[in-house]
Motif scaffolding. Structure first.
Motif: not given
Ligand code: SF4
Length: 448
Positions: A25, A27-28, A43-44, A46-47, A77, A86, A89-90, A102-103, A106
């Motif tokens: 993902c 976003a990390k 990041s993002c 959500h966590p 990842m 995360c 998303c899982w 959302d992964r 994002k």
């Molecule tokens: S996998 Fe999902 S919760 Fe994790 S950083 Fe990406 S979008 Fe956010």
């Protein structure tokens, strides 16, 4: 841009994400939320957030984002393992291989080249952000009913003056029982090492790589650091292409709004402002707001034509439904006058605190409000964007169908008890009167 024409989400996921790993993902690497007042990041968004290491940022300011925790999650990842945080998303993805979490959204914010680089670079390396949300501090002149002391210094004053709200059974997160001092580790007189690190990183690298910096609060326009950042743009005109987005309650005199417009001369600026009702209802929910002033400021900003966009974020709670259609009508009229893109709205359904959710209301009442929103959409739908129409439809379905605010919500009697307990105390502390403000709900409220 990174998604090809006509490419579906699933096709994008297979082409760009799945060839890297089963859990990659973007976003990390490229996105973060950082609370500089408490020194936390995630990041993002959500966590759950984690603490930034104060020693590390002395020599490496980018460690306000490139924390050892995030580097470990990047390793996971790259190896196709799922970072625990995360779950958001899982859970979606475990419902089926074609489910889009959302992964995907994002990740596709970034170019294929940026994503290839994130995947191929050793996880121990630092990365410069592309999109960032920061909060400098929690100073705020309002104390909205659905906010809490972690995000508003006015809420802190309420709790310090009157003590905890009593008798709330569903407030498992203790939002209304203490001043949340860990959310603000520094006073305005202290040197805040996290803010120092942010400005160091901004001046050396971030201003070159960030596409969007969103400032939240508290109320960002009350923080001297927001203005310090705007000053940077003034003295370094043309040096950065970063767009700035500010979440502001716009509860200010004209002087402050003029100062904001002056700043908009040197930077591409979006304003995100919150409101979900009109007049007395809005002022009851958002304690400290003057609705006339808010609306006048919105119109003044539109008149100036200096903003990239003006976005009204409606936090849909139990008390806004009666006047929400009037607010949306006003926004639709403003679209008619200033253009469809000049102002828009999002309807974000409140989940916490659960007892303020629209779902505590009587079913018949909720359905009547859903009908009124449907009628609004029928009458004004042509002026709206597709996403705005979708938000209305989603809310109408929610009001008609959903029975409990969220999966871990306590049962309804507890939510109703908390609704009554909370607003009784809110009235006393804030010099307000529920039944006078909401005569439409008086009978229901009295029998709770
Ligand atoms: S996998 Fe999902 S919760 Fe994790 S950083 Fe990406 S979008 Fe956010």
């Amino acid at each position: 841009m990174p998604k090809l024409d006509n490419e579906t989400d699933l096709e994008y996921k297979r082409r760009v994400i799945d060839i890297k790993s089963e859990s990659f993902c973007g976003a990390k690497w490229y996105n973060a939320t950082i609370w500089l007042g408490s020194g936390q990041t995630t990041s993002c968004h959500h966590p759950l957030p984690h603490q930034i290491d104060r020693e590390l940022i002395k020599t490496n300011p980018s460690a306000i984002h490139n924390t050892p925790q995030k580097k470990e999650q990047r390793r996971q990842m790259q190896a196709g393992e799922r970072p625990k945080g995360c779950e958001y998303c899982w859970k979606i993805e475990d419902m089926g291989t074609d489910k889009i979490s959302d992964r995907v959204d994002k990740t596709r914010m970034y170019t294929d080249k940026e994503l290839d680089e994130a995947y191929a670079t050793p996880y121990t390396e630092d990365f410069n952000l592309r999109t960032l949300e920061i909060s400098f501090d929690r100073t705020c002149q309002l104390a909205c009913s659905y906010c809490n002391p972690a995000f508003s210094s006015s809420w802190v004053r309420d709790i310090k003056r009157h003590g905890a709200y009593n008798g709330l059974a569903s407030d498992g997160r203790n939002h209304f029982t203490h001043p949340h001092d860990s959310s603000q580790l520094f006073t305005i007189h202290d040197d805040n090492p996290y803010i120092e690190a942010f400005f160091k990183w901004w001046e050396t690298d971030l201003h070159k790589t960030l596409t969007e910096l969103r400032i939240t609060g508290g109320e960002p326009l009350m923080s001297g650091y927001t203005w310090q950042l705007f000053d940077w743009f003034k003295t370094n005109r043309g040096q950065s292409k970063t767009r700035i987005a500010v979440n502001s309650n716009l509860a200010f005199d004209r002087d402050k709004i003029d100062r904001l417009l002056e700043a908009a001369e040197d930077v591409e600026l979006d304003i995100y402002t919150s409101c979900e009702a009109t007049y007395a209802h809005a002022e009851y929910i958002r304690d400290g707001l003057d609705y006339d002033q808010w609306l006048a400021n919105v119109i003044y900003l539109l008149d100036s034509k200096k903003l990239r966009g003006l976005h009204v974020m409606c936090t849909v709670n139990a008390l806004c439904l009666i006047r929400l259609p009037y607010l949306l009508k006003k926004i639709a009229e403003l679209k008619q006058e200033y253009g469809q893109d000049a102002i828009n709205f999002t309807l974000n359904i409140l989940r916490f605190p659960s007892f303020q959710s629209p779902l505590v209301l009587d079913k018949q009442f909720r359905q009547a409000q859903a009908n009124r929103l449907d009628i609004f959409k029928e009458n004004y739908g042509e002026l709206l964007h597709e996403f705005e129409r979708n938000h209305i439809e989603r809310l109408v379905d929610y009001l008609n169908i959903v029975e409990t605010p969220h999966s871990e919500a306590f049962e309804m009697p507890k939510l109703l008890n908390d609704f009554k307990q909370f607003y009784k105390q809110y009235d006393e502390r804030r010099n307000k009167n529920f039944t006078e403000t909401f005569p439409e709900l008086e009978e229901w409220y009295k029998q709770i």
